[in-house]
Write a protein that holds these residues in place. Structure first.
Motif, PDB file in Angstrom:
ATOM      1  N   THR A   1       0.827  -1.208   0.000  1.00  0.00           N
ATOM      2  CA  THR A   1       0.000   0.000   0.000  1.00  0.00           C
ATOM      3  C   THR A   1       0.858   1.252   0.000  1.00  0.00           C
ATOM      4  OG1 THR A   1      -1.746  -1.143   1.232  1.00  0.00           O
ATOM      5  CG2 THR A   1      -1.803   1.249   1.235  1.00  0.00           C
ATOM      6  N   GLY A   2       0.390   2.268  -0.713  1.00  0.00           N
ATOM      7  CA  GLY A   2       1.029   3.574  -0.698  1.00  0.00           C
ATOM      8  C   GLY A   2       0.003   4.668  -0.463  1.00  0.00           C
ATOM      9  N   GLU A   3       0.445   5.766   0.125  1.00  0.00           N
ATOM     10  CA  GLU A   3      -0.426   6.914   0.371  1.00  0.00           C
ATOM     11  C   GLU A   3       0.320   8.189   0.007  1.00  0.00           C
ATOM     12  OE1 GLU A   3      -2.908   5.370   4.273  1.00  0.00           O
ATOM     13  OE2 GLU A   3      -0.777   5.908   4.492  1.00  0.00           O
ATOM     14  N   VAL A   4      -0.398   9.128  -0.578  1.00  0.00           N
ATOM     15  CA  VAL A   4       0.209  10.396  -0.984  1.00  0.00           C
ATOM     16  C   VAL A   4      -0.506  11.521  -0.251  1.00  0.00           C
ATOM     17  CG1 VAL A   4       0.748  11.941  -2.896  1.00  0.00           C
ATOM     18  CG2 VAL A   4       0.782   9.453  -3.249  1.00  0.00           C
ATOM     19  N   THR A   5       0.236  12.276   0.527  1.00  0.00           N
ATOM     20  CA  THR A   5      -0.340  13.384   1.286  1.00  0.00           C
ATOM     21  C   THR A   5       0.695  14.492   1.384  1.00  0.00           C
ATOM     22  OG1 THR A   5      -1.482  13.966   3.341  1.00  0.00           O
ATOM     23  CG2 THR A   5       0.384  12.453   3.536  1.00  0.00           C
ATOM     24  N   TYR A   6       0.468  15.440   2.297  1.00  0.00           N
ATOM     25  CA  TYR A   6       1.397  16.557   2.440  1.00  0.00           C
ATOM     26  C   TYR A   6       1.892  16.637   3.882  1.00  0.00           C
ATOM     27  CZ  TYR A   6      -2.713  18.825   4.476  1.00  0.00           C
ATOM     28  OH  TYR A   6      -3.802  19.120   5.256  1.00  0.00           O
ATOM     29  N   ALA A   7       3.028  17.261   4.071  1.00  0.00           N
ATOM     30  CA  ALA A   7       3.627  17.388   5.400  1.00  0.00           C
ATOM     31  C   ALA A   7       2.989  18.554   6.150  1.00  0.00           C
ATOM     32  CB  ALA A   7       5.130  17.608   5.296  1.00  0.00           C
ATOM     33  N   VAL A   8       2.648  18.314   7.414  1.00  0.00           N
ATOM     34  CA  VAL A   8       2.013  19.358   8.218  1.00  0.00           C
ATOM     35  C   VAL A   8       3.023  20.073   9.117  1.00  0.00           C
ATOM     36  CG1 VAL A   8      -0.228  18.226   8.207  1.00  0.00           C
ATOM     37  CG2 VAL A   8       1.398  17.683  10.030  1.00  0.00           C
ATOM     38  N   ARG A   9       4.257  19.614   9.121  1.00  0.00           N
ATOM     39  CA  ARG A   9       5.282  20.273   9.931  1.00  0.00           C
ATOM     40  C   ARG A   9       6.656  19.964   9.359  1.00  0.00           C
ATOM     41  NH1 ARG A   9       3.579  15.821  13.095  1.00  0.00           N
ATOM     42  NH2 ARG A   9       1.943  17.102  13.994  1.00  0.00           N
ATOM     43  N   ASP A  10       7.617  20.788   9.701  1.00  0.00           N
ATOM     44  CA  ASP A  10       9.008  20.520   9.348  1.00  0.00           C
ATOM     45  C   ASP A  10       9.531  19.387  10.237  1.00  0.00           C
ATOM     46  OD1 ASP A  10       8.814  22.665   7.644  1.00  0.00           O
ATOM     47  OD2 ASP A  10       9.851  24.060   8.979  1.00  0.00           O
ATOM     48  N   THR A  11      10.322  18.495   9.663  1.00  0.00           N
ATOM     49  CA  THR A  11      10.904  17.431  10.468  1.00  0.00           C
ATOM     50  C   THR A  11      12.058  16.801   9.705  1.00  0.00           C
ATOM     51  OG1 THR A  11      10.410  15.471  11.818  1.00  0.00           O
ATOM     52  CG2 THR A  11       9.464  15.536   9.618  1.00  0.00           C
ATOM     53  N   LYS A  12      12.761  15.925  10.392  1.00  0.00           N
ATOM     54  CA  LYS A  12      13.794  15.114   9.772  1.00  0.00           C
ATOM     55  C   LYS A  12      13.535  13.685  10.168  1.00  0.00           C
ATOM     56  CE  LYS A  12      18.792  14.407   9.395  1.00  0.00           C
ATOM     57  NZ  LYS A  12      20.125  14.813   9.900  1.00  0.00           N
ATOM     58  N   ILE A  13      13.379  12.803   9.188  1.00  0.00           N
ATOM     59  CA  ILE A  13      13.041  11.414   9.464  1.00  0.00           C
ATOM     60  C   ILE A  13      13.629  10.536   8.367  1.00  0.00           C
ATOM     61  CG2 ILE A  13      10.809  11.622   8.294  1.00  0.00           C
ATOM     62  CD1 ILE A  13       9.671   9.619  10.295  1.00  0.00           C
ATOM     63  N   ASP A  14      14.157   9.391   8.767  1.00  0.00           N
ATOM     64  CA  ASP A  14      14.767   8.453   7.825  1.00  0.00           C
ATOM     65  C   ASP A  14      15.804   9.141   6.935  1.00  0.00           C
ATOM     66  OD1 ASP A  14      13.202   6.397   8.812  1.00  0.00           O
ATOM     67  OD2 ASP A  14      11.590   6.730   7.368  1.00  0.00           O
ATOM     68  N   GLY A  15      16.537  10.093   7.512  1.00  0.00           N
ATOM     69  CA  GLY A  15      17.584  10.774   6.767  1.00  0.00           C
ATOM     70  C   GLY A  15      17.085  11.833   5.804  1.00  0.00           C
ATOM     71  N   GLN A  16      15.768  12.069   5.762  1.00  0.00           N
ATOM     72  CA  GLN A  16      15.208  13.055   4.850  1.00  0.00           C
ATOM     73  C   GLN A  16      14.775  14.301   5.613  1.00  0.00           C
ATOM     74  OE1 GLN A  16      12.799  11.436   1.407  1.00  0.00           O
ATOM     75  NE2 GLN A  16      12.362   9.844   2.926  1.00  0.00           N
ATOM     76  N   VAL A  17      15.134  15.460   5.074  1.00  0.00           N
ATOM     77  CA  VAL A  17      14.665  16.725   5.621  1.00  0.00           C
ATOM     78  C   VAL A  17      13.371  17.083   4.915  1.00  0.00           C
ATOM     79  CG1 VAL A  17      15.165  19.173   5.923  1.00  0.00           C
ATOM     80  CG2 VAL A  17      16.998  17.480   6.161  1.00  0.00           C
ATOM     81  N   ILE A  18      12.307  17.229   5.690  1.00  0.00           N
ATOM     82  CA  ILE A  18      10.987  17.474   5.119  1.00  0.00           C
ATOM     83  C   ILE A  18      10.480  18.820   5.602  1.00  0.00           C
ATOM     84  CG2 ILE A  18       8.601  16.650   5.037  1.00  0.00           C
ATOM     85  CD1 ILE A  18       9.757  13.819   5.481  1.00  0.00           C
ATOM     86  N   ASN A  19       9.976  19.612   4.689  1.00  0.00           N
ATOM     87  CA  ASN A  19       9.441  20.926   5.016  1.00  0.00           C
ATOM     88  C   ASN A  19       7.918  20.905   4.958  1.00  0.00           C
ATOM     89  OD1 ASN A  19      12.042  22.223   5.196  1.00  0.00           O
ATOM     90  ND2 ASN A  19      12.132  22.124   2.948  1.00  0.00           N
ATOM     91  N   LYS A  20       7.321  21.714   5.790  1.00  0.00           N
ATOM     92  CA  LYS A  20       5.866  21.811   5.814  1.00  0.00           C
ATOM     93  C   LYS A  20       5.352  22.129   4.412  1.00  0.00           C
ATOM     94  CE  LYS A  20       2.075  24.293   8.095  1.00  0.00           C
ATOM     95  NZ  LYS A  20       1.720  25.330   9.107  1.00  0.00           N
TER      96      LYS A  20
END
Length: 543
Positions: free
Chosen positions: A441-460
């Motif tokens: 299964t896969g899901e596509v959504t958007y980030a609600v906050r800045d974070t760093k997880i699994d080596g990835q920098v994610i921006n809101k």
């Protein structure tokens, strides 16, 4: 002056202060969630769970210690939402069991109660993980047991128990690498600390700090329903909430939608806040719609028939005939109308509105179980954060209820397709459980906050492709992220790609995406269906 013992009145105040303190700081707890998805966050789930305890305590006519403990426990058991809410309910359940037969708690009895609470919570989780709320509860219990004889003052004792919990919370990042990477402590553990802080302040007679109330209203209730009569009730649940950060939301569209699922609709917009009141039989649907417009606060749901002393049997919904007994019944959690229709076509008996954005409570499951006249009932939680609530509902029912631990919508669909009415219940349970592992299964959504997880920098605001509990791809374009996510799910033997598009999208919006997928994977069938789920652009499966 020393406090040597806790009686029922004092314990009730501690519960009330604990719930109030958590409600004040629940957004802080929500912000600690490592996964930056728009979901039913820990603080909200725990606060709604404990709020149900307080509502039940409000009905209690006496302050006998065990009655207070048992009532708080029962309220949380039925109101439990999300895994954190279920664990909180089990902490209260353990405390209540330890308090049975007692009129007051001395320090030893309090220590025993804290230990029983932690033990009961651990037993409720099949694979306890250290670095979570369980660790915080356990370390407080171990301190209480080891040091109870050193204290004569209950307040000093519980203050030091709290300090041990705070210390344990501060060390959770060292126990769970994902917390350390994100630079946060465990959210459930923080929620528990807020509860205990409030309880200790309640015992000490201190005042609690208050979060700023939304300026839109300083009243406890938005609408006065006190003059309603039983015959005035068409829809059973008075549902109220405030939507924050909703400056771009269309309040007229929300008002029109709510009018299709209930009555007594009030929608008032003030700058970036929207105040909502509606009477409906489906509070979850109101929450789901509102979550597409902003963040929710001050959520409140009351059973009006219960408040007016009307028996559930008197309500049209509850009086719905169960029909002749059948061998099997099915209950599934669905986040969207399109997915609900798919479930019904597959034979699902009852649908619970909810999912990632609004985790159903244990009571939501028990209510649907009660409406089914079947020899065997299967529950599909369809989300990893709902499984414990489903399990709790199953154990509380006198019927034969079994949980198929589906974590995604496609898993449920595949499991229902594998159901065989000609084999026995055990064989079906095994087959439906086994097939869950065959669905990617896969899901596509958007980030609600800045974070760093699994080596990835994610921006809101980034678009994320998620699978297997991990963020597989991040980008700025929905179609591009979706295509890359499908690539990550594909295997040489894959034969079917299913795409369920979300609320606000139409089938034609997927045309270019589907054309590209069919061209790239020409040996695979591609099926597109309307899911109408909020906040998630696409739900995907590869089989």
């Amino acid at each position: 002056m020393e406090i040597q013992k806790i009686d029922g009145t004092m314990l009730r105040k501690m519960f009330e202060f604990g719930a109030q303190n958590l409600e004040t700081y629940k957004s802080n707890v929500d912000e600690l969630n490592v996964f930056p998805v728009p979901d039913g966050d820990t603080g909200t789930n725990m606060s709604m769970t404990f709020a149900n305890s307080i509502r039940e305590l409000d009905k209690l006519k006496n302050d006998e210690l065990y009655a207070v403990s048992k009532t708080a426990s029962s309220g949380a058991l039925f109101g439990a939402r999300g895994n954190s809410g279920v664990i909180l309910s089990q902490l209260l359940r353990g405390l209540a069991k330890a308090n049975k037969g007692k009129q007051v708690l001395d320090i030893k009895a309090a220590a025993d109660g804290i230990k029983a609470a932690a033990d009961t919570a651990y037993k409720a989780v099949m694979k306890p993980t250290e670095g979570t709320i369980l660790t915080v509860a356990r370390e407080m219990a171990e301190f209480a047991q080891a040091h109870e004889a050193e204290y004569t003052d209950m307040l000093a004792f519980l203050t030091d128990v709290l300090k041990q919990g705070q210390d344990a919370l501060s060390r959770t990042p060292e126990m769970l690498p994902v917390l350390k990477e994100a630079g946060v402590v465990d959210s459930g553990g923080q929620g528990l600390i807020y509860i205990v802080e409030g309880a200790v302040k309640g015992l000490a007679g201190e005042e609690l700090e208050q979060a700023a109330k939304p300026k839109i209203s300083d009243r406890e209730r938005f609408v006065d329903d006190s003059n309603m009569k039983p015959e005035d009730i068409t829809f059973g649940y008075c549902t109220e909430f405030i939507i924050k950060h909703a400056e771009n939301a269309d309040e007229n569209a929300l008002r029109d939608y709510l009018s299709t699922i209930g009555d007594c609709v009030l929608v008032i917009k003030d700058d970036d806040l929207i105040k909502v009141h509606v009477h409906t039989d489906h509070p979850g649907q109101a929450f789901e719609k509102a979550l597409t417009m902003g963040a929710l606060t001050r959520m409140k749901v009351d059973n009006m028939r219960e408040m007016l002393g009307v028996s559930d049997d008197d309500s049209e919904e509850e009086a719905e005939p169960a029909g002749d007994p059948v061998p099997y019944g099915f209950v599934a959690v669905s986040p969207g109308d399109g997915l609900s229709e798919i479930f019904k076509e597959l034979g699902v008996t009852r649908i619970i509105s909810g999912g990632q954005t609004m985790n159903p409570s244990t009571e939501d499951f028990t209510a649907e179980i009660d409406k089914i006249n079947a020899d065997h009932i299967f529950l599909f939680p369809n989300n990893g954060n709902i499984i414990l609530a489903a399990n709790q509902a199953a154990t509380m029912s006198e019927k034969d209820v079994r949980v198929i631990p589906s974590k995604t919508i496609p898993q449920c669909i595949t499991a229902m397709l594998s159901f065989d009415p000609d084999v026995d219940c055990e064989a079906n349970e095994k087959a439906m459980t086994d097939v869950l592992g065959t669905v990617k299964t896969g899901e596509v959504t958007y980030a609600v906050r800045d974070t760093k997880i699994d080596g990835q920098v994610i921006n809101k605001g980034d678009i994320m492709g998620i699978s297997g509990g991990k963020i597989q791809t991040v980008g700025k374009d929905v179609s591009d992220v979706t295509a890359k996510l499908i690539d990550s799910l594909m295997e040489p033997e894959s034969e079917l790609i299913s795409i369920y598009y979300g609320n606000g999208l139409k089938e034609e919006d997927t045309t270019d995406l589907v054309d590209a997928i069919e061209e790239k994977y020409e040996d695979c069938d591609v099926e597109v269906s309307e899911g109408a789920q909020p906040l998630y652009y696409y739900i995907l499966s590869v089989e």
